[in-house]
Motif scaffolding. Structure first.
Motif, mmCIF file in Angstrom:
data_model
loop_
_atom_site.group_PDB
_atom_site.id
_atom_site.type_symbol
_atom_site.label_atom_id
_atom_site.label_comp_id
_atom_site.label_asym_id
_atom_site.label_seq_id
_atom_site.Cartn_x
_atom_site.Cartn_y
_atom_site.Cartn_z
ATOM 1 N N THR A 1 0.857 -1.241 -0.076
ATOM 2 C CA THR A 1 -0.050 -0.169 -0.023
ATOM 3 C C THR A 1 0.914 1.257 -0.116
ATOM 4 O OG1 THR A 1 -1.574 -1.226 1.166
ATOM 5 C CG2 THR A 1 -1.946 1.250 1.261
ATOM 6 N N ALA A 2 2.031 1.164 0.813
ATOM 7 C CA ALA A 2 2.703 2.357 0.630
ATOM 8 C C ALA A 2 3.541 2.543 -0.716
ATOM 9 C CB ALA A 2 3.836 2.163 1.806
ATOM 10 N N ALA A 3 3.894 1.376 -1.068
ATOM 11 C CA ALA A 3 4.508 1.637 -2.504
ATOM 12 C C ALA A 3 3.586 2.271 -3.494
ATOM 13 C CB ALA A 3 4.696 0.125 -3.138
ATOM 14 N N ASN A 4 2.118 1.619 -3.469
ATOM 15 C CA ASN A 4 1.138 2.359 -4.394
ATOM 16 C C ASN A 4 0.817 3.848 -4.067
ATOM 17 O OD1 ASN A 4 0.626 0.442 -6.340
ATOM 18 N ND2 ASN A 4 0.130 -0.877 -4.466
ATOM 19 N N PHE A 5 0.933 4.099 -2.964
ATOM 20 C CA PHE A 5 0.810 5.520 -2.417
ATOM 21 C C PHE A 5 1.929 6.318 -3.185
ATOM 22 C CE2 PHE A 5 1.447 8.377 1.917
ATOM 23 C CZ PHE A 5 1.044 9.365 1.183
ATOM 24 N N MET A 6 3.021 5.856 -2.977
ATOM 25 C CA MET A 6 4.243 6.510 -3.205
ATOM 26 C C MET A 6 4.535 6.966 -4.757
ATOM 27 S SD MET A 6 8.203 6.075 -1.875
ATOM 28 C CE MET A 6 8.600 7.321 -0.819
#
Ligand code: NZQ
Ligand code: ZN
Length: 386
Positions: free
Chosen positions: A240-245
């Motif tokens: 999720t953090a990767a997709n946000f970034m």
């Protein structure tokens, strides 16, 4: 679709563990000025990762860059660049550190005139050269890591102004999603909202028969609406953090802007709220944007209805009813992201609206994709958000 030119030379190094690769990207013989903010990188280990990676390199440091970075602080860094003959700048931080570093890079080579001109006379001043920069991004939000923009505030005059030039495009940016793990909730909310509005500034205008650009924009909006609540609930979920970034970077790296009209009125008006009241950048956008949708509902009608249908599934009612529902859904999303959307939530009164209206009138500014948002429209938009 409009004619366009597009070139984005920023090298992106993305993923877990990628900070150590900074050593492959900086020139071995350079004097590197590492710039950073208020010290979060020292608490969360990012500083140590950078220092470990750059063992044996010639580095100096400039810390203390504040959120909404100031001209005054940047000019201290320019002194340091000159004193030590720094020839590469490495920004380690969020949008504020990246933006400040871009300004420092340009100001250091600006010559004898006051570098504030780069901002105050943005369209007349040509930035002929800038020091090369790299970025280790610690906060997904602004897209500064992959664009040519920077926004700098001058505390003494309560101004917040932007400039852009390809000369300050980073040579590389390192995006490690694990940096998200230590972000305060407030910054996560801000990052999602800022990226969301960046897409809107390049999407919610008028149709020019550019379905691919529209769908690029909508794919980012949908990913942000899905990812926002998830990352707020669990910031240590790596994917999720990767997709946000990646969404935040894609929202403002220039790609979705090509071939289409752009608005940017929400940002221009929002910067005034930060300048006068210090409200977080993203929160100013969440306040202003529903007002723009409401006041410009005629000229933006087709795109608001398309956005409402494709992102929020709004298909019934008259055009005005659909627009009302879409505005409400947008506000609900910001509220779900724990962001308040009314001026009164931030103790901003009609007195500030007067000041911003006067300033807009004095500068003769015209905002929006049709350049029809003058000081009267600014007043109407802000009054809508009291
Ligand atoms: O200062 P430190 O100690 O580093 O703490 C920061 C700061 O307090 C903290 N933070 C950053 N990464 C962290 C972290 N805390 C814990 N863990 C981490 N990994 O977060 C706080 C906010 O940081 P800041 O850099 O100010 O946030 P953001 O990235 O949202 O940047 C906002 C600035 O960017 C400008 C805004 O106007 C504002 O000045 N923008 C730049 C744009 C561009 N260059 O294209 C476009 C945008 O529209 C925007 O205007
Ligand atoms: Zn923004």
């Amino acid at each position: 679709m409009y004619n366009f030119e597009y070139k984005n030379p920023v090298k992106i190094i993305f993923g877990k563990g990628s900070i150590s690769r900074v050593s492959e990207e900086v020139p071995a013989d350079a004097t590197i000025l590492i710039t950073y903010g208020g010290g979060s990188i020292k608490k969360n280990g990012i500083y140590q990762q950078v220092k470990d990676a750059l063992k044996g390199y010639n580095t100096i440091e400039f810390g203390g860059i504040e959120p909404n970075p100031s001209y005054e602080t940047c000019m201290q860094a320019v002194e340091m660049v000159k004193e030590h003959n720094a020839d590469f700048l490495l920004a380690v931080g969020g949008g504020s550190v990246a933006d400040a570093t871009k300004f420092i890079a340009a100001a250091s080579l600006y010559g004898d005139d006051d570098p504030w001109n780069i901002l105050a006379h943005r369209y007349e001043v040509e930035v002929k050269d800038a020091l090369p920069i790299g970025v280790v991004l610690t906060l997904p939000a602004t897209g500064s890591e992959m664009n040519k923009n920077a926004v700098i505030s001058r505390r003494s005059s309560q101004e917040k102004l932007a400039f852009d030039t390809p000369k300050v495009l980073p040579q590389f940016s390192i995006l490690d999603p694990e940096c998200v793990y230590t972000l305060p909730d407030r910054q996560i909310s801000n990052g999602i909202a800022d990226a969301f509005i960046h897409v809107m500034e390049q999407y919610l205008t008028f149709p020019v028969d550019s379905p691919l650009q529209d769908r690029f924009a909508e794919s980012i909006l949908m990913t942000l609406t899905e990812t926002g609540p998830k990352i707020l609930a669990d910031k240590k979920d790596y994917n999720t953090a990767a997709n946000f970034m990646w969404s935040a970077t894609m929202a403002l790296n220039g790609l979705i802007a090509v071939g289409v009209p752009q608005d940017w009125a929400t940002h221009a008006i929002g910067h005034e709220l930060t300048a006068f009241h210090g409200i977080d950048h993203a929160r100013t956008l969440a306040i202003v944007f529903p007002g723009i949708m409401n006041i410009k509902r005629q000229s933006k009608k087709e795109k608001i209805i398309q956005y409402g249908e494709r992102i929020w599934g709004i298909t019934t009612g008259s055009d005005d009813e659909k627009i009302d529902k879409t505005i409400n859904k947008t506000i609900e999303f910001f509220e779900q992201m724990e962001i308040k959307t009314r001026l009164s939530d931030y103790n901003v009164t009609a007195a500030t609206i007067e000041k911003i209206t006067e300033r807009t009138k004095k500068r003769g500014s015209l905002f929006g994709e049709n350049k029809d948002i003058d000081y009267n429209a600014v007043k109407a938009i802000l009054t809508d958000r009291l």
